[in-house]
Design an enzyme around this catalytic site. Structure first.
Site, short mmCIF file in Angstrom:
data_model
loop_
_atom_site.label_atom_id
_atom_site.label_comp_id
_atom_site.label_asym_id
_atom_site.label_seq_id
_atom_site.Cartn_x
_atom_site.Cartn_y
_atom_site.Cartn_z
N LYS A 1 0.87 -1.18 0.00
CA LYS A 1 0.00 0.00 0.00
C LYS A 1 0.90 1.23 0.00
CE LYS A 1 -4.48 0.83 0.31
NZ LYS A 1 -5.57 0.04 -0.28
N GLY B 1 -25.63 1.49 0.91
CA GLY B 1 -24.67 2.16 0.04
C GLY B 1 -24.89 1.75 -1.41
N GLY C 1 -23.20 3.06 -4.19
CA GLY C 1 -22.13 3.68 -4.98
C GLY C 1 -21.70 2.76 -6.09
N VAL D 1 -19.90 0.10 -6.18
CA VAL D 1 -20.07 -1.33 -5.91
C VAL D 1 -21.52 -1.64 -5.56
CG1 VAL D 1 -19.40 -3.23 -4.38
CG2 VAL D 1 -17.66 -1.60 -5.16
N TYR E 1 -24.47 -0.24 -6.02
CA TYR E 1 -25.56 -0.20 -7.01
C TYR E 1 -25.50 -1.43 -7.91
CZ TYR E 1 -29.33 1.65 -9.74
OH TYR E 1 -30.57 1.80 -10.32
P1 NAD Z 1 -18.49 4.71 -3.45
O1 NAD Z 1 -17.95 5.93 -2.80
O2 NAD Z 1 -18.74 4.71 -4.93
O3 NAD Z 1 -19.87 4.28 -2.77
C1 NAD Z 1 -20.14 4.38 -1.41
C2 NAD Z 1 -21.63 4.73 -1.27
O4 NAD Z 1 -21.96 4.65 0.11
C3 NAD Z 1 -21.95 6.14 -1.74
O5 NAD Z 1 -23.08 6.09 -2.60
C4 NAD Z 1 -22.24 6.90 -0.46
O6 NAD Z 1 -23.18 7.93 -0.62
C5 NAD Z 1 -22.79 5.78 0.42
N1 NAD Z 1 -22.70 6.04 1.86
C6 NAD Z 1 -21.73 6.68 2.54
N2 NAD Z 1 -22.02 6.70 3.85
C7 NAD Z 1 -23.20 6.04 4.00
C8 NAD Z 1 -24.01 5.72 5.11
N3 NAD Z 1 -23.69 6.10 6.35
N4 NAD Z 1 -25.16 5.03 4.90
C9 NAD Z 1 -25.50 4.64 3.64
N5 NAD Z 1 -24.77 4.93 2.55
C10 NAD Z 1 -23.63 5.63 2.73
O7 NAD Z 1 -17.49 3.54 -3.05
P2 NAD Z 1 -17.36 2.10 -3.73
O8 NAD Z 1 -16.22 2.10 -4.68
O9 NAD Z 1 -18.71 1.66 -4.16
O10 NAD Z 1 -16.88 1.24 -2.47
C11 NAD Z 1 -17.81 0.83 -1.47
C12 NAD Z 1 -17.06 0.06 -0.40
O11 NAD Z 1 -16.46 -1.10 -0.99
C13 NAD Z 1 -15.92 0.83 0.27
O12 NAD Z 1 -15.84 0.42 1.61
C14 NAD Z 1 -14.69 0.35 -0.50
O13 NAD Z 1 -13.51 0.47 0.29
C15 NAD Z 1 -15.04 -1.10 -0.74
N6 NAD Z 1 -14.36 -1.72 -1.88
C16 NAD Z 1 -14.51 -1.22 -3.12
C17 NAD Z 1 -13.88 -1.84 -4.20
C18 NAD Z 1 -14.05 -1.32 -5.61
O14 NAD Z 1 -13.70 -2.05 -6.56
N7 NAD Z 1 -14.62 -0.12 -5.79
C19 NAD Z 1 -13.08 -2.97 -3.99
C20 NAD Z 1 -12.96 -3.49 -2.69
C21 NAD Z 1 -13.62 -2.85 -1.64
#
Ligand code: NAD
Length: 350
Positions: A80, A181, A183, A185, A187
């Site tokens: 990291k 959530g 976002g 992932v 959706y």
């Molecule tokens: P993102 O920022 O696109 O989505 C996060 C969503 O959560 C947003 O829509 C936000 O508005 C919502 N949110 C924030 N606080 C909230 C709450 N208190 N209650 C309800 N909703 C809330 O992030 P992402 O890329 O979709 O990642 C989501 C999670 O998955 C994170 O923890 C990330 O570390 C983990 N993750 C993502 C990936 C990836 O490929 N993107 C891979 C491994 C792990």
């Protein structure tokens, strides 16, 4: 912070402090392990108030990457990087990113960078100007881009596994999934579940995405705090970390949990608390490893939207079931069983 005792505690291989006055770069790269392959992990850019916090974050996160790769069968190690600075200001600029790229290049491929909080696939394209040891480069620059959809597919495999463990069937038809959530992932997770026939209850802190889920996925919408009280078959956390904690566990009305959120458990002891209550938990670092599996293909120069990648990600289903059965056999939590399996694989070096 005393650095060497900290490195010795979990046998970190290497920590590199990167400084470039001209570019304004202050960064730390941590390589926890290269036993299974080059150490892959994102670059996080945050205005850490103190350098101890930056070091603490990079050490904790790089070790987490070792476990994620090991448990999901990926031949990568754990690394990291953190850049101390505010990514929302001109502090993040091409000169700083290229300087970071030069430090990464100096490691000769022992560390492979990706995106994380404060960095994106466009930043990875800039970094690639200084090193080839970078993944998640945006598509218009010829890279594989955002891995979120692949991560989401892996999460649905984890959901299927916990459904199988708790109901005897892994079919989504008629099952009720609560998604926290929506976002990148979350959706996609909701969409996969909807298309497979599940009923959805969803929440987010952002309004437009809720209206979209209600109309496109026929999802019932609840407030951010109400999601913990929803009676459902699987609770799928896909937002922030530490949401499974002393306050929320007693409220959960779901026999199973599987989601993409990193570090969903506030503390390791919460895994035991879930076990004691008979709630089956798909460990986050296994369930959300789909994106990492895709990065491995990218690093190897293979196609990333190819069905073979999805076939590899689909193994998360069997791996989660194995973790659940190992946990039951040993009388430990699924999180502890996943760590145990990861350590076994690291020790075997395969
Ligand atoms: P993102 O920022 O696109 O989505 C996060 C969503 O959560 C947003 O829509 C936000 O508005 C919502 N949110 C924030 N606080 C909230 C709450 N208190 N209650 C309800 N909703 C809330 O992030 P992402 O890329 O979709 O990642 C989501 C999670 O998955 C994170 O923890 C990330 O570390 C983990 N993750 C993502 C990936 C990836 O490929 N993107 C891979 C491994 C792990």
């Amino acid at each position: 912070m005393q650095v060497f005792p900290r490195l010795g505690e979990h046998n970190y291989e290497k920590v590199v402090f990167c400084n470039d006055n001209e570019a304004g770069l202050k960064a730390i790269i941590a390589i926890h392990s290269t036993r299974l392959g080059p150490a892959l992990g994102g670059i996080r850019m945050l205005p850490y108030p103190h350098e101890d916090e930056a070091l603490d974050d990079v050490l904790r996160l790089s070790r987490g990457m070792t476990y994620k790769a090991a448990v999901s069968g990926v031949n990568l190690g754990g690394g990291k990087a953190v850049i101390i600075g505010d990514a929302r200001t001109p502090q993040k600029n091409p000169a700083l990113l290229r300087a970071m790229g030069r430090f990464i290049d100096g490691l000769g491929g022992q560390y492979i960078a990706g995106q994380d909080i404060g960095t994106n696939s466009h930043d990875m394209a800039v970094i690639r100007g200084a090193t080839r040891h970078v993944a998640c480069v945006n598509e218009s620059a010829g890279g594989a881009g955002d891995p979120s959809r692949t991560t989401a597919y892996g999460v649905t495999c984890g959901i299927r596994a916990v459904l199988k463990a708790t109901t005897g069937s892994d079919a989504f038809g008629g099952r009720h999934i609560a998604v926290q959530g929506l976002g990148n992932v979350g959706y996609e997770v909701a969409k996969f579940c909807h298309e497979a026939g599940a009923r959805l209850t969803v929440t987010d802190i952002v309004e437009p995405v809720l209206a979209k889920a209600a109309s496109e996925l026929r999802a019932e919408v609840v407030g951010p705090d109400e999601i913990y009280d929803v009676e459902c078959d699987v609770f799928s956390p896909n937002s922030i970390g530490a949401i499974i904690n002393d306050d929320t566990i007693p409220r959960l009305r779901s026999p199973a949990i599987a989601g993409g959120a990193n570090n969903a458990l506030a503390e390791p002891r919460h895994a035991d608390e879930l076990t004691a209550r008979g709630i089956v938990y798909g460990p986050d670092f296994l369930v959300n490893s789909g994106g990492l599996i895709r990065c491995q293909e990218e690093v190897l120069g293979k196609p990333t939207e190819d069905f073979t990648v999805y076939a590899k990600v689909a193994n998360i289903y069997e791996q989660t079931l194995e973790v659940i059965s190992r946990a039951q056999e040993l009388g430990i939590s699924t999180a502890a069983a996943a760590e145990w399996l990861a350590e076994e694989r690291i020790a075997g070096g395969k």
